[in-house]
Design a protein around this motif. Structure first.
Motif, PDB file in Angstrom:
ATOM      1  N   UNK A 104       8.808  -4.050   5.837  1.00 48.68           N
ATOM      2  CA  UNK A 104       8.532  -2.766   5.184  1.00 48.68           C
ATOM      3  C   UNK A 104       7.782  -2.976   3.876  1.00 48.68           C
ATOM      4  N   UNK A 105       8.136  -4.018   3.135  1.00 48.65           N
ATOM      5  CA  UNK A 105       7.449  -4.304   1.869  1.00 48.65           C
ATOM      6  C   UNK A 105       6.003  -4.718   2.115  1.00 48.65           C
ATOM      7  N   UNK A 106       5.750  -5.421   3.226  1.00 47.39           N
ATOM      8  CA  UNK A 106       4.363  -5.732   3.583  1.00 47.39           C
ATOM      9  C   UNK A 106       3.592  -4.443   3.876  1.00 47.39           C
ATOM     10  N   UNK A 107       4.275  -3.493   4.514  1.00 43.00           N
ATOM     11  CA  UNK A 107       3.639  -2.205   4.780  1.00 43.00           C
ATOM     12  C   UNK A 107       3.335  -1.448   3.509  1.00 43.00           C
ATOM     13  N   UNK A 108       4.272  -1.454   2.583  1.00 49.51           N
ATOM     14  CA  UNK A 108       4.041  -0.813   1.289  1.00 49.51           C
ATOM     15  C   UNK A 108       2.835  -1.451   0.609  1.00 49.51           C
ATOM     16  N   UNK A 162      -4.759  -0.112  -0.003  1.00 54.73           N
ATOM     17  CA  UNK A 162      -5.802   0.778   0.512  1.00 54.73           C
ATOM     18  C   UNK A 162      -6.023   1.988  -0.382  1.00 54.73           C
ATOM     19  N   UNK A 163      -4.958   2.442  -1.052  1.00 54.23           N
ATOM     20  CA  UNK A 163      -5.076   3.626  -1.917  1.00 54.23           C
ATOM     21  C   UNK A 163      -4.119   3.480  -3.091  1.00 54.23           C
ATOM     22  N   UNK A 164      -4.470   2.652  -4.087  1.00 54.47           N
ATOM     23  CA  UNK A 164      -3.556   2.370  -5.203  1.00 54.47           C
ATOM     24  C   UNK A 164      -3.085   3.620  -5.942  1.00 54.47           C
ATOM     25  N   UNK A 187      -7.764   0.653  10.577  1.00 54.21           N
ATOM     26  CA  UNK A 187      -7.959  -0.752  10.926  1.00 54.21           C
ATOM     27  C   UNK A 187      -7.722  -1.647   9.717  1.00 54.21           C
ATOM     28  N   UNK A 188      -8.199  -1.210   8.550  1.00 54.81           N
ATOM     29  CA  UNK A 188      -8.026  -2.003   7.331  1.00 54.81           C
ATOM     30  C   UNK A 188      -6.556  -2.082   6.932  1.00 54.81           C
ATOM     31  N   UNK A 236      -0.794  -7.174   8.439  1.00 55.11           N
ATOM     32  CA  UNK A 236      -0.586  -8.407   9.211  1.00 55.11           C
ATOM     33  C   UNK A 236      -1.104  -9.655   8.487  1.00 55.11           C
ATOM     34  N   UNK A 237      -1.664  -9.485   7.299  1.00 55.00           N
ATOM     35  CA  UNK A 237      -2.283 -10.609   6.600  1.00 55.00           C
ATOM     36  C   UNK A 237      -1.283 -11.383   5.748  1.00 55.00           C
TER      37      UNK A 237
END
Length: 208
Positions: free
Chosen positions: A90-94, A100-102, A141-142, A148-149
């Motif tokens: 979840x933290x990777x998702x955050x 992408x949109x700080x 996509x980004x 996943x990075x």
């Protein structure tokens, strides 16, 4: 001075704090708010929902105190019981959404919690981030690639360290930070008026 919102996307009380956070942000439009993941369910704490025997009562308390909604998708997930909450994912998702949109980090963090606590979507599933990105008008996509990075994993670990450095021991915690000074203005549950009074005592008046 700025605010740092330390939360966990899998924390019910963080979900319940969304209304207060939304109101605080709207009352203080000039105040920067950093969103930091706290890492509630990591390592050995990653266990199935069925291990939390108190979850139904806790959610009822959260709803009663905050008005937060727990949707049918989430309730089905909780009743089935095998789902494992993984705060690192979840933290990777955050981190991916934040990258992408700080300037929309607060909005996107709340959308992430809605995805789990209302729709019952997994915050470990790239498809969830694709859906959230598309709904927010971001490059899906980004966002998925960022999720996943290796950079997202490093960002999650950095968030966990920052949470610890701020002395946060419960989620959510809202901290007013001015240089090296960090003062909690909300822990667990607080109304927007209560937060406003604490901010005012620090010299941060309501501006809207």
């Amino acid at each position: 001075m700025k605010l740092v919102y330390v939360f966990d996307a899998y924390c019910g009380w963080s979900h319940g704090f969304s209304g207060t956070l939304r109101e605080v942000v709207s009352r203080h439009p000039g105040l920067t708010v950093d969103v930091v993941s706290g890492g509630l369910f990591t390592g050995e704490r990653r266990v199935p929902l069925s291990a939390f025997g108190y979850i139904e009562k806790a959610n009822a308390d959260i709803s009663r105190m905050t008005g937060a909604v727990f949707g049918e998708g989430y309730r089905r997930l909780a009743a089935e019981g095998s789902f494992v909450m993984d705060s690192e994912a979840a933290a990777r998702g955050v981190a991916a959404l934040r990258r992408s949109a700080p300037d929309r980090a607060v909005e996107l963090a709340m959308a992430l919690q809605h995805a789990f606590y209302v729709d019952g979507l997994s915050l470990s599933d790239p498809a969830t981030y694709r859906q959230l990105a598309e709904a927010a008008g971001l490059d899906a996509d980004a966002v998925v690639a960022a999720f996943e990075s290796p950079d997202a994993r490093e960002a999650a670990e950095a968030d966990f360290r920052r949470s610890a450095e701020l002395g946060v021991t419960a989620f959510p915690t809202l901290v007013a930070v001015d240089g090296s000074r960090a003062v909690p203005v909300a822990r667990g549950h607080a109304t927007a008026d209560e937060v406003d009074r604490r901010l005012a005592s620090l010299g941060i008046p309501r501006t809207s």
